[in-house]
Write a protein that holds these residues in place. Structure first.
Motif, PDB file in Angstrom:
ATOM      1  N   UNK A   1       0.846  -1.193   0.000  1.00 16.02           N
ATOM      2  CA  UNK A   1       0.000   0.000   0.000  1.00 16.02           C
ATOM      3  C   UNK A   1       0.881   1.242   0.000  1.00 16.02           C
ATOM      4  N   UNK A   2       0.451   2.272  -0.704  1.00 16.68           N
ATOM      5  CA  UNK A   2       1.193   3.530  -0.765  1.00 16.68           C
ATOM      6  C   UNK A   2       0.389   4.630  -0.084  1.00 16.68           C
ATOM      7  N   UNK A   3       1.092   5.605   0.434  1.00 12.40           N
ATOM      8  CA  UNK A   3       0.442   6.749   1.054  1.00 12.40           C
ATOM      9  C   UNK A   3      -0.235   7.568  -0.042  1.00 12.40           C
ATOM     10  N   UNK A   4      -1.423   8.055   0.259  1.00 13.15           N
ATOM     11  CA  UNK A   4      -2.124   8.857  -0.733  1.00 13.15           C
ATOM     12  C   UNK A   4      -1.330  10.115  -1.053  1.00 13.15           C
ATOM     13  N   UNK A   5      -1.525  10.608  -2.264  1.00 15.05           N
ATOM     14  CA  UNK A   5      -0.674  11.654  -2.810  1.00 15.05           C
ATOM     15  C   UNK A   5      -0.824  13.010  -2.129  1.00 15.05           C
ATOM     16  N   UNK A   6      -2.014  13.543  -1.985  1.00 14.84           N
ATOM     17  CA  UNK A   6      -2.171  14.916  -1.525  1.00 14.84           C
ATOM     18  C   UNK A   6      -3.302  15.027  -0.513  1.00 14.84           C
ATOM     19  N   UNK A   7      -3.075  15.793   0.554  1.00 10.42           N
ATOM     20  CA  UNK A   7      -4.130  16.082   1.519  1.00 10.42           C
ATOM     21  C   UNK A   7      -3.960  17.517   2.006  1.00 10.42           C
ATOM     22  N   UNK A   8      -4.734  18.417   1.434  1.00  9.46           N
ATOM     23  CA  UNK A   8      -4.639  19.846   1.777  1.00  9.46           C
ATOM     24  C   UNK A   8      -5.605  20.267   2.878  1.00  9.46           C
ATOM     25  N   UNK A   9      -6.495  19.412   3.314  1.00  5.91           N
ATOM     26  CA  UNK A   9      -7.467  19.721   4.360  1.00  5.91           C
ATOM     27  C   UNK A   9      -8.142  21.078   4.146  1.00  5.91           C
ATOM     28  N   UNK A  10      -8.626  21.298   2.944  1.00 10.37           N
ATOM     29  CA  UNK A  10      -9.400  22.494   2.645  1.00 10.37           C
ATOM     30  C   UNK A  10      -8.612  23.726   2.255  1.00 10.37           C
ATOM     31  N   UNK A  11      -7.285  23.650   2.258  1.00 10.46           N
ATOM     32  CA  UNK A  11      -6.493  24.814   1.876  1.00 10.46           C
ATOM     33  C   UNK A  11      -6.544  25.021   0.365  1.00 10.46           C
ATOM     34  N   UNK A  12      -6.518  26.277  -0.046  1.00  7.88           N
ATOM     35  CA  UNK A  12      -6.365  26.580  -1.462  1.00  7.88           C
ATOM     36  C   UNK A  12      -4.917  26.286  -1.847  1.00  7.88           C
ATOM     37  N   UNK A  13      -4.643  26.307  -3.128  1.00  8.57           N
ATOM     38  CA  UNK A  13      -3.270  26.103  -3.599  1.00  8.57           C
ATOM     39  C   UNK A  13      -2.351  27.173  -3.028  1.00  8.57           C
ATOM     40  N   UNK A  14      -2.805  28.428  -3.022  1.00  8.40           N
ATOM     41  CA  UNK A  14      -1.971  29.526  -2.495  1.00  8.40           C
ATOM     42  C   UNK A  14      -1.695  29.331  -1.005  1.00  8.40           C
TER      43      UNK A  14
ATOM     44  N   UNK B   1     -12.080  23.111  19.107  1.00  8.95           N
ATOM     45  CA  UNK B   1     -12.666  21.777  19.195  1.00  8.95           C
ATOM     46  C   UNK B   1     -11.834  20.822  20.018  1.00  8.95           C
ATOM     47  N   UNK B   2     -12.295  19.587  20.039  1.00  9.76           N
ATOM     48  CA  UNK B   2     -11.589  18.522  20.741  1.00  9.76           C
ATOM     49  C   UNK B   2     -10.332  18.124  19.968  1.00  9.76           C
ATOM     50  N   UNK B   3      -9.363  17.594  20.708  1.00 12.58           N
ATOM     51  CA  UNK B   3      -8.173  17.001  20.086  1.00 12.58           C
ATOM     52  C   UNK B   3      -8.564  15.553  19.790  1.00 12.58           C
ATOM     53  N   UNK B   4      -9.211  15.372  18.640  1.00 13.13           N
ATOM     54  CA  UNK B   4      -9.804  14.074  18.321  1.00 13.13           C
ATOM     55  C   UNK B   4      -9.226  13.411  17.072  1.00 13.13           C
ATOM     56  N   UNK B   5      -8.322  14.100  16.374  1.00 11.20           N
ATOM     57  CA  UNK B   5      -7.714  13.507  15.194  1.00 11.20           C
ATOM     58  C   UNK B   5      -8.603  13.507  13.965  1.00 11.20           C
ATOM     59  N   UNK B   6      -9.698  14.243  14.013  1.00 10.03           N
ATOM     60  CA  UNK B   6     -10.607  14.346  12.878  1.00 10.03           C
ATOM     61  C   UNK B   6     -10.485  15.747  12.296  1.00 10.03           C
ATOM     62  N   UNK B   7     -10.162  15.829  11.032  1.00  9.97           N
ATOM     63  CA  UNK B   7      -9.989  17.130  10.373  1.00  9.97           C
ATOM     64  C   UNK B   7     -11.344  17.664   9.915  1.00  9.97           C
ATOM     65  N   UNK B   8     -12.181  18.025  10.896  1.00  9.85           N
ATOM     66  CA  UNK B   8     -13.502  18.561  10.603  1.00  9.85           C
ATOM     67  C   UNK B   8     -13.433  20.044  10.263  1.00  9.85           C
ATOM     68  N   UNK B   9     -14.585  20.673  10.249  1.00 15.15           N
ATOM     69  CA  UNK B   9     -14.671  22.076   9.821  1.00 15.15           C
ATOM     70  C   UNK B   9     -13.875  23.018  10.720  1.00 15.15           C
ATOM     71  N   UNK B  10     -13.870  22.786  12.032  1.00 13.63           N
ATOM     72  CA  UNK B  10     -13.103  23.641  12.940  1.00 13.63           C
ATOM     73  C   UNK B  10     -11.605  23.519  12.710  1.00 13.63           C
ATOM     74  N   UNK B  11     -11.140  22.304  12.501  1.00  6.29           N
ATOM     75  CA  UNK B  11      -9.720  22.075  12.218  1.00  6.29           C
ATOM     76  C   UNK B  11      -9.348  22.736  10.894  1.00  6.29           C
ATOM     77  N   UNK B  12     -10.189  22.565   9.898  1.00  9.73           N
ATOM     78  CA  UNK B  12      -9.910  23.128   8.583  1.00  9.73           C
ATOM     79  C   UNK B  12      -9.897  24.665   8.622  1.00  9.73           C
TER      80      UNK B  12
END
Length: 148
Positions: free
Chosen positions: A47-60, A129-140
């Motif tokens: 298995x390979x790590x997925x390529x990109x994870x921006x968690x809602x950030x724009x390219x800039x 938010x909670x330190x829960x490891x979920x990249x929800x709307x507050x984290x983003x």
């Protein structure tokens, strides 16, 4: 004469249908063998790590993060606005030093990486938010503030 043409047409259709049915039956068995082989091959591939994870950030915004990582955390990849494996490895080095990340430096922004990121964001970027490891709307939203 007309009955003879109709009979010839029906006979031709029966032949075509018979050939098609035989082809479908053969295709079904050859497909099954191919699918089994493909499934076996897929299982044996690492298995390979997925390529990109921006968690809602724009390219800039992601480019801002990459510049930060290049300046302070050894990121040497392209400043392309795509937070891929090498970006996350550099970020994990930062998170390990200051924000309690204890996992492998593997570039996979999984639960433990997100928890450490949430600690950083809670400290200085308005994450509530909670330190829960979920990249929800507050984290983003807090990650966007970090990246601004």
């Amino acid at each position: 004469m007309r009955a003879n043409a109709l009979g010839t047409t029906i006979a031709g259709l029966v032949t075509v249908v018979g050939l098609a049915a035989g082809s479908v039956a053969t295709a079904g068995t050859s497909f099954a063998a191919t699918a089994t082989s493909a499934q076996t091959a897929a299982v044996s591939q690492p298995a390979a790590v997925t390529a990109t994870q921006n968690f809602g950030l724009t390219t800039a915004e992601a480019k801002n993060v990459q510049n930060f990582l290049a300046d302070y955390w050894g990121y040497t990849g392209a400043i392309d606005g795509q937070l891929g494996t090498n970006s996350w490895k550099a970020f994990q080095r930062c998170l390990a030093k200051y924000w309690g990340y204890t996992g492998e430096i593997d570039g996979d922004p999984g639960t433990n990486t997100i928890k450490a990121l949430q600690r950083l964001l809670k400290d200085s970027y308005g994450y509530t938010g909670d330190i829960d490891g979920i990249a929800g709307s507050g984290t983003r939203a807090a990650f966007k503030r970090f990246a601004a």
